[in-house]
Design an enzyme around this catalytic site. Structure first.
Site, PDB file in Angstrom:
ATOM      1  N   HIS A 217       0.981  -0.952   0.279  1.00 43.16           N
ATOM      2  CA  HIS A 217       0.182   0.216  -0.048  1.00 43.16           C
ATOM      3  C   HIS A 217       0.843   0.917  -0.333  1.00 43.16           C
ATOM      4  O   HIS A 217       1.882   0.910   1.114  1.00 43.16           O
ATOM      5  CB  HIS A 217      -1.061   0.142   1.307  1.00 43.16           C
ATOM      6  CG  HIS A 217      -1.778   0.904   1.326  1.00 43.16           C
ATOM      7  ND1 HIS A 217      -3.163   1.058   0.672  1.00 43.16           N
ATOM      8  CD2 HIS A 217      -1.702   2.097   2.109  1.00 43.16           C
ATOM      9  CE1 HIS A 217      -3.600   2.534   0.066  1.00 43.16           C
ATOM     10  NE2 HIS A 217      -3.161   3.015   1.334  1.00 43.16           N
ATOM     11  N   ASP A 256      -6.439  -2.854   3.905  1.00 48.57           N
ATOM     12  CA  ASP A 256      -5.871  -2.402   4.302  1.00 48.57           C
ATOM     13  C   ASP A 256      -5.036  -2.507   5.847  1.00 48.57           C
ATOM     14  O   ASP A 256      -5.126  -1.474   6.079  1.00 48.57           O
ATOM     15  CB  ASP A 256      -5.238  -0.685   3.738  1.00 48.57           C
ATOM     16  CG  ASP A 256      -5.595  -0.455   2.022  1.00 48.57           C
ATOM     17  OD1 ASP A 256      -5.220  -0.934   1.395  1.00 48.57           O
ATOM     18  OD2 ASP A 256      -6.107   0.609   1.639  1.00 48.57           O
TER      19      ASP A 256
HETATM   20  C1  GRF Z   1       1.321   0.504  -5.934  1.00 50.15           C
HETATM   21  O1  GRF Z   1       1.452   2.071  -5.493  1.00 50.15           O
HETATM   22  C2  GRF Z   1       0.932  -0.233  -5.459  1.00 50.15           C
HETATM   23  O2  GRF Z   1       1.241  -0.010  -4.131  1.00 50.15           O
HETATM   24  C3  GRF Z   1      -0.636  -0.128  -5.844  1.00 50.15           C
HETATM   25  O3  GRF Z   1      -0.634  -0.194  -6.696  1.00 50.15           O
HETATM   26  C4  GRF Z   1       0.665   0.660  -7.464  1.00 50.15           C
HETATM   27  C5  GRF Z   1       0.761  -0.537  -8.051  1.00 50.15           C
HETATM   28  O4  GRF Z   1       2.134   0.119  -8.611  1.00 50.15           O
HETATM   29  N1  GRF Z   1      -0.884  -1.128  -3.988  1.00 50.15           N
HETATM   30  P1  GRF Z   1       2.869  -1.371  -9.979  1.00 50.15           P
HETATM   31  O5  GRF Z   1       1.520  -1.394 -11.320  1.00 50.15           O
HETATM   32  O6  GRF Z   1       3.178  -2.348  -9.165  1.00 50.15           O
HETATM   33  O7  GRF Z   1       3.380  -0.209 -10.949  1.00 50.15           O
END
Ligand code: GRF
Length: 312
Positions: A217, A256
């Site tokens: 998160h 979360d």
């Molecule tokens: C990240 O910011 C993660 O924290 C959230 O979704 C985003 C995914 O980014 N849960 P990516 O697809 O791994 O670049």
């Protein structure tokens, strides 16, 4: 580990000493060629047709292990020597990260399934860490609920099996998760990683895989729970927070919310925009996710209530 390797090599050495054994230095050389292992020393000894001494045999085990091909090398050996399971052998195999199952030696990996919906930079961080041998794990599947998720492309480039599983119209969460589990269950994962997976998992699924699902998160939980994407960073800036960061946590029935494994902070600067803050947090996400998977794969945590405590 060397000791176990030596003991294992010894057990099979006893078996190849029988006059009927086809295993000699030429055989080792040919087998290495078959397995794509190149080794000058073995080549030289084979050319000389020197006897297969205990030392050379042991050396071949070290070499196969270094090349991460000890499992296949052993499979070739037991074609001629046979294999009888016993406790002592089991212990050596265990220490070497191998198992004997369904009549075959296999490597024991920490099996990961990564669920994604988007660009997949977190997935990429895991892939890179595995390639750089910072993580002793293997991604056995990447599943996306979105067809266009670039994460799928990243997985395909590395020959990782990918699955696209869209939700059906008005489908109940649990029904989707049961279909998801048709992919997941047969792969027997050690850990399911939610890396930007934009779906909430049903209590049924969470219960089935309790303490085997983690999520990343992009904020310091419990603040800004339930928000996602740019909204998180916008909310952090608008609230006037001076620090933000990311949280890797186990997934439980609430969004979360599960026990926190790792958090990392970044400063929120006066001049930060949603984009600049998101970029700095993302760097920390990549580090944190890899660290969390490493801790779990090495069994280096214990859980007391909500507290995830490191053990050495
Ligand atoms: C990240 O910011 C993660 O924290 C959230 O979704 C985003 C995914 O980014 N849960 P990516 O697809 O791994 O670049």
């Amino acid at each position: 580990m060397r000791e176990e390797l030596k003991n294992l090599a010894d057990i099979f050495y006893m078996k190849i000493l029988s006059p009927s054994s086809p295993i000699n230095i030429k055989w080792v050389h040919a087998t290495f060629s078959d397995l794509g292992i190149r080794d000058e020393n073995i080549e030289k000894i084979a050319e000389l047709n020197a006897p297969l001494s205990r030392e050379v045999w042991y050396y071949s085990f070290i070499k196969a292990q270094e090349e991460e091909k000890l499992d296949v090398y052993l499979n070739k050996i037991v074609e001629h020597t046979g294999f009888e399971e016993n406790e002592r052998l089991g212990k050596y195999l265990d220490a070497l990260g191998l198992i004997y199952k369904d009549g075959e030696f296999k490597r024991k990996f920490f099996k990961l399934i990564v669920l994604v919906s988007g660009r997949g930079t977190n997935l990429q961080a895991i892939i890179d860490a595995i390639e750089e041998k910072k993580l002793n794990a293997r991604i056995v599947a990447v599943v996306s609920n979105r067809k266009k998720a670039y994460a799928l492309e990243r997985a395909r480039k590395k020959n990782i099996p990918t699955y696209y599983l869209p939700a059906r119209k008005n489908e109940r969460r649990e029904d989707y998760d049961r279909r998801l589990d048709e992919i997941i269950a047969p792969l027997e994962p050690d850990l399911i990683v939610l890396a930007g997976f934009m779906r909430i998992l049903s209590p049924w699924f969470v219960k089935k895989y309790r303490l085997k699902i983690i999520n990343i998160h992009p904020a310091l939980l419990p603040s800004f729970a339930g928000l996602y994407g740019e909204n998180v960073h916008r909310a952090v800036i608008e609230y006037g927070c001076k620090v933000s960061g990311c949280t890797v946590h186990f997934v439980d029935e609430e969004v979360d919310h599960g026990p926190i494994i790792i958090q990392k902070c970044v400063k929120v600067k006066d001049e930060d925009t949603v984009e600049t803050l998101a970029a700095r947090v993302l760097e920390k996400e990549h580090e944190s996710l890899v660290e969390a998977i490493k801790l779990l794969s090495e069994g280096k945590i214990k859980i007391e209530g909500r507290r995830v405590i490191r053990v050495s």
